[in-house]
Design an enzyme around this catalytic site. Structure first.
Site, PDB file in Angstrom:
ATOM      1  N   GLY A   7       0.823  -1.198   0.000  1.00 35.34           N
ATOM      2  CA  GLY A   7       0.000   0.000   0.000  1.00 35.34           C
ATOM      3  C   GLY A   7       0.855   1.244   0.000  1.00 35.34           C
ATOM      4  O   GLY A   7       2.068   1.186  -0.260  1.00 35.34           O
ATOM      5  N   ASP A 123      -9.104   3.794   8.959  1.00 35.03           N
ATOM      6  CA  ASP A 123      -9.275   3.150   7.646  1.00 35.03           C
ATOM      7  C   ASP A 123     -10.281   2.010   7.750  1.00 35.03           C
ATOM      8  O   ASP A 123      -9.995   0.873   7.372  1.00 35.03           O
ATOM      9  CB  ASP A 123      -7.927   2.647   7.139  1.00 35.03           C
ATOM     10  CG  ASP A 123      -7.972   2.213   5.672  1.00 35.03           C
ATOM     11  OD1 ASP A 123      -8.898   2.646   4.948  1.00 35.03           O
ATOM     12  OD2 ASP A 123      -7.081   1.448   5.252  1.00 35.03           O
TER      13      ASP A 123
END
Length: 212
Positions: A7, A123
């Site tokens: 990521g 998140d």
């Protein structure tokens, strides 16, 4: 180690750690930052993530077990969860109302406990929620953007992020998210204040979408 995900903040590897299925989450340097500043910020984020995981575990929230923190290399070694994501679970159980309501109950309860600890996940998506295969419990993963805050605004934004994730990934899931909120309100001592602020956050989000 086998790279399984990369990521914006870290690389995640699968490996065996002293005979246990594990993952290693390595935060890599940001070349746009000054090296000294980057090293300090990265080390701080690693410690913050580990602390949030530990506080959750102490409060009874199911999260990956911590195995080892390599602060020199900015790597966290932790349990690899055996099970499926809530995203996949819901896609497979779309027509099973009882199953969906059960998941909503677990999510609402977990988030109420999380926010009672003043932990903001940062998140929340259905890909960062797992159903543990052995116990069928809800597991909260990926605390890479987590932080500590007692602000109602931050908790409302946390819920808003999850709502947007539901609506973008799971069409016609507003009723399911509403069920999560109902449970959250019952379990959270500050739920009413957070929900009132959530309405403000939603309004700002709609205005931003209209402006583009």
């Amino acid at each position: 180690m086998q790279l399984i995900q990369q990521g914006a903040e870290a690389k995640v590897y699968a490996l065996t750690f002293y005979g246990k299925e594990a993952i290693a989450k390595e935060r890599f340097p940001k070349t746009y930052r000054h090296p000294v500043l980057d090293k300090k910020l990265t080390a701080r984020r690693v410690i913050q993530e580990a602390r949030c995981l530990y506080r959750c575990q102490q409060a009874g929230i199911d999260t990956p077990a911590l195995y080892y923190i390599d602060s020199n290399r900015n790597i966290i070694y932790m349990e690899r969860i055996q099970g499926c994501t809530v995203k996949q679970y819901l896609l497979n159980q779309t027509d099973d109302k009882a199953a969906c309501d059960g998941i909503a109950e677990k999510i609402g309860t977990t988030l109420a406990t999380l926010h009672a600890l003043d932990i903001i996940h940062g998140d929340l998506t259905t890909s960062n929620l797992y159903i543990r295969e052995s116990t069928n419990s809800l597991v909260l993963i990926d605390f890479g953007l987590s932080f500590i805050s007692n602000l109602v605004e931050d908790k409302a934004v946390d819920l808003y992020v999850l709502e947007r994730a539901f609506l973008s990934t799971h069409p016609n899931s507003q009723a399911l998210f509403d069920k999560i909120i109902q449970v959250y309100l019952k379990r959270s001592t500050t739920g009413k204040q957070v929900y009132a602020r959530l309405e403000d956050v939603r309004l700002r989000g709609r205005k931003k979408s209209m402006v583009g």
